[in-house]
Design a protein around this motif. Structure first.
Motif, PDB file in Angstrom:
ATOM      1  N   ALA A   1       1.649   9.302  -5.684  1.00 47.78           N
ATOM      2  CA  ALA A   1       1.913  10.689  -5.306  1.00 47.78           C
ATOM      3  C   ALA A   1       2.999  11.299  -6.195  1.00 47.78           C
ATOM      4  O   ALA A   1       2.875  12.455  -6.633  1.00 47.78           O
ATOM      5  N   TYR A   2       4.049  10.545  -6.468  1.00 44.98           N
ATOM      6  CA  TYR A   2       5.097  11.077  -7.353  1.00 44.98           C
ATOM      7  C   TYR A   2       4.547  11.299  -8.761  1.00 44.98           C
ATOM      8  O   TYR A   2       4.894  12.282  -9.420  1.00 44.98           O
ATOM      9  N   CYS A   3       3.685  10.406  -9.211  1.00 42.22           N
ATOM     10  CA  CYS A   3       3.102  10.580 -10.543  1.00 42.22           C
ATOM     11  C   CYS A   3       2.240  11.838 -10.601  1.00 42.22           C
ATOM     12  O   CYS A   3       2.195  12.520 -11.629  1.00 42.22           O
ATOM     13  N   LEU A   4       1.554  12.166  -9.501  1.00 41.86           N
ATOM     14  CA  LEU A   4       0.817  13.431  -9.458  1.00 41.86           C
ATOM     15  C   LEU A   4       1.770  14.613  -9.582  1.00 41.86           C
ATOM     16  O   LEU A   4       1.470  15.598 -10.264  1.00 41.86           O
ATOM     17  N   LEU A   5       2.921  14.515  -8.942  1.00 38.14           N
ATOM     18  CA  LEU A   5       3.931  15.563  -9.049  1.00 38.14           C
ATOM     19  C   LEU A   5       4.397  15.706 -10.491  1.00 38.14           C
ATOM     20  O   LEU A   5       4.617  16.818 -10.977  1.00 38.14           O
ATOM     21  N   ARG A   6       4.508  14.586 -11.194  1.00 37.25           N
ATOM     22  CA  ARG A   6       4.947  14.620 -12.604  1.00 37.25           C
ATOM     23  C   ARG A   6       3.947  15.322 -13.509  1.00 37.25           C
ATOM     24  O   ARG A   6       4.300  15.767 -14.598  1.00 37.25           O
ATOM     25  N   LEU A   7       2.695  15.450 -13.080  1.00 38.70           N
ATOM     26  CA  LEU A   7       1.706  16.186 -13.872  1.00 38.70           C
ATOM     27  C   LEU A   7       2.091  17.656 -14.018  1.00 38.70           C
ATOM     28  O   LEU A   7       1.634  18.326 -14.932  1.00 38.70           O
TER      29      LEU A   7
ATOM     30  N   VAL B   1       0.840  -1.197   0.000  1.00 39.53           N
ATOM     31  CA  VAL B   1       0.000   0.000   0.000  1.00 39.53           C
ATOM     32  C   VAL B   1       0.876   1.248   0.000  1.00 39.53           C
ATOM     33  O   VAL B   1       0.657   2.184  -0.778  1.00 39.53           O
ATOM     34  N   ALA B   2       1.884   1.281   0.874  1.00 41.57           N
ATOM     35  CA  ALA B   2       2.766   2.448   0.970  1.00 41.57           C
ATOM     36  C   ALA B   2       3.531   2.673  -0.332  1.00 41.57           C
ATOM     37  O   ALA B   2       3.641   3.812  -0.807  1.00 41.57           O
ATOM     38  N   LEU B   3       4.058   1.599  -0.918  1.00 43.55           N
ATOM     39  CA  LEU B   3       4.804   1.714  -2.173  1.00 43.55           C
ATOM     40  C   LEU B   3       3.917   2.264  -3.282  1.00 43.55           C
ATOM     41  O   LEU B   3       4.310   3.189  -4.002  1.00 43.55           O
ATOM     42  N   CYS B   4       2.725   1.717  -3.411  1.00 48.86           N
ATOM     43  CA  CYS B   4       1.822   2.149  -4.484  1.00 48.86           C
ATOM     44  C   CYS B   4       1.337   3.578  -4.264  1.00 48.86           C
ATOM     45  O   CYS B   4       1.247   4.361  -5.218  1.00 48.86           O
ATOM     46  N   ALA B   5       1.035   3.946  -3.025  1.00 47.55           N
ATOM     47  CA  ALA B   5       0.581   5.306  -2.734  1.00 47.55           C
ATOM     48  C   ALA B   5       1.707   6.316  -2.986  1.00 47.55           C
ATOM     49  O   ALA B   5       1.464   7.394  -3.546  1.00 47.55           O
TER      50      ALA B   5
ATOM     51  N   ARG C   1      10.967   6.072 -14.345  1.00 46.91           N
ATOM     52  CA  ARG C   1      11.244   4.658 -14.667  1.00 46.91           C
ATOM     53  C   ARG C   1      11.273   3.812 -13.398  1.00 46.91           C
ATOM     54  O   ARG C   1      10.758   2.681 -13.387  1.00 46.91           O
ATOM     55  N   ALA C   2      11.844   4.343 -12.327  1.00 49.06           N
ATOM     56  CA  ALA C   2      11.868   3.602 -11.059  1.00 49.06           C
ATOM     57  C   ALA C   2      10.446   3.388 -10.538  1.00 49.06           C
ATOM     58  O   ALA C   2      10.123   2.310 -10.011  1.00 49.06           O
ATOM     59  N   CYS C   3       9.583   4.382 -10.699  1.00 46.14           N
ATOM     60  CA  CYS C   3       8.180   4.220 -10.290  1.00 46.14           C
ATOM     61  C   CYS C   3       7.494   3.143 -11.119  1.00 46.14           C
ATOM     62  O   CYS C   3       6.709   2.355 -10.596  1.00 46.14           O
ATOM     63  N   ARG C   4       7.796   3.100 -12.404  1.00 47.11           N
ATOM     64  CA  ARG C   4       7.192   2.076 -13.261  1.00 47.11           C
ATOM     65  C   ARG C   4       7.653   0.681 -12.855  1.00 47.11           C
ATOM     66  O   ARG C   4       6.865  -0.268 -12.856  1.00 47.11           O
TER      67      ARG C   4
END
Length: 181
Positions: free
Chosen positions: A20-26, A12-16, A164-167
């Motif tokens: 959150a980082y993907c929201l920052l990438r927006l 859960v923590a990893l996915c959240a 890429r690390a998030c993916r």
């Protein structure tokens, strides 16, 4: 999903955190980063919600069809976006996997795990796909000596190596979720 509570909470923590980082990438100044960030944020938060250990919280019966609808819409969007960018094919597979997991979870009485019944062919195919994706994406994280390039990075949202690390993280999380089915 089903499994021990501690690894479930780590998932859960990893996915959240990934969501959150993907929201920052927006907010990135790089169009390529922004293009995929919304779908990846949805996947991260959706995976976090689905990964909450069943021993802690059992979602109401209407939650699984809702997941199916949300990720079905995401799959259609990814299919449409794949016309111009092949990366969205991966988003299509990921969203379809989320729909599949929601359907399986909605169909299991009491949301009990189907362990002992063998691996369904679709689950096996998804496991193979995400294993290959994680390995290939992981190789892309390895720095190449002597190669310098790309525009200077100005902020956290413009870090392609973090994307890429998030993916890779989401691919590993998807593998963990599929293994619990």
């Amino acid at each position: 999903m089903h499994g021990p509570a501690s690894p479930g909470w780590l998932l859960v923590a990893l996915c959240a955190a990934t969501g959150a980082y993907c929201l920052l990438r927006l907010r990135s100044g790089v169009e390529e980063q922004r293009r995929a960030a919304g779908g990846e944020a949805l996947m991260g938060f959706g995976m976090a919600a689905m990964a909450v250990p069943a021993a802690v919280f059992t979602p109401p019966s209407w939650a699984w069809p809702l997941y199916g609808v949300v990720f079905g819409a995401a799959a259609l969007h990814a299919l449409w976006a794949a016309r111009s960018d092949a990366h969205h094919l991966h988003h299509l597979v990921g969203a379809a996997a989320m729909v599949y997991m929601a359907v399986v979870m909605a169909g299991t009485p009491g949301h009990a795990s189907g362990h002992g019944s063998g691996v369904a062919p679709l689950t096996g195919a998804l496991l193979l796909y995400f294993t290959g994706y994680v390995l290939l994406s992981g190789v892309r994280l390895v720095p190449v000596p002597g190669v310098v390039g790309g525009p200077p990075v100005t902020g956290w949202a413009d870090r392609p190596e973090l994307a890429r690390a998030c993916r890779v993280s989401m691919g590993i999380a998807m593998l963990a979720m599929l293994l619990t089915m």
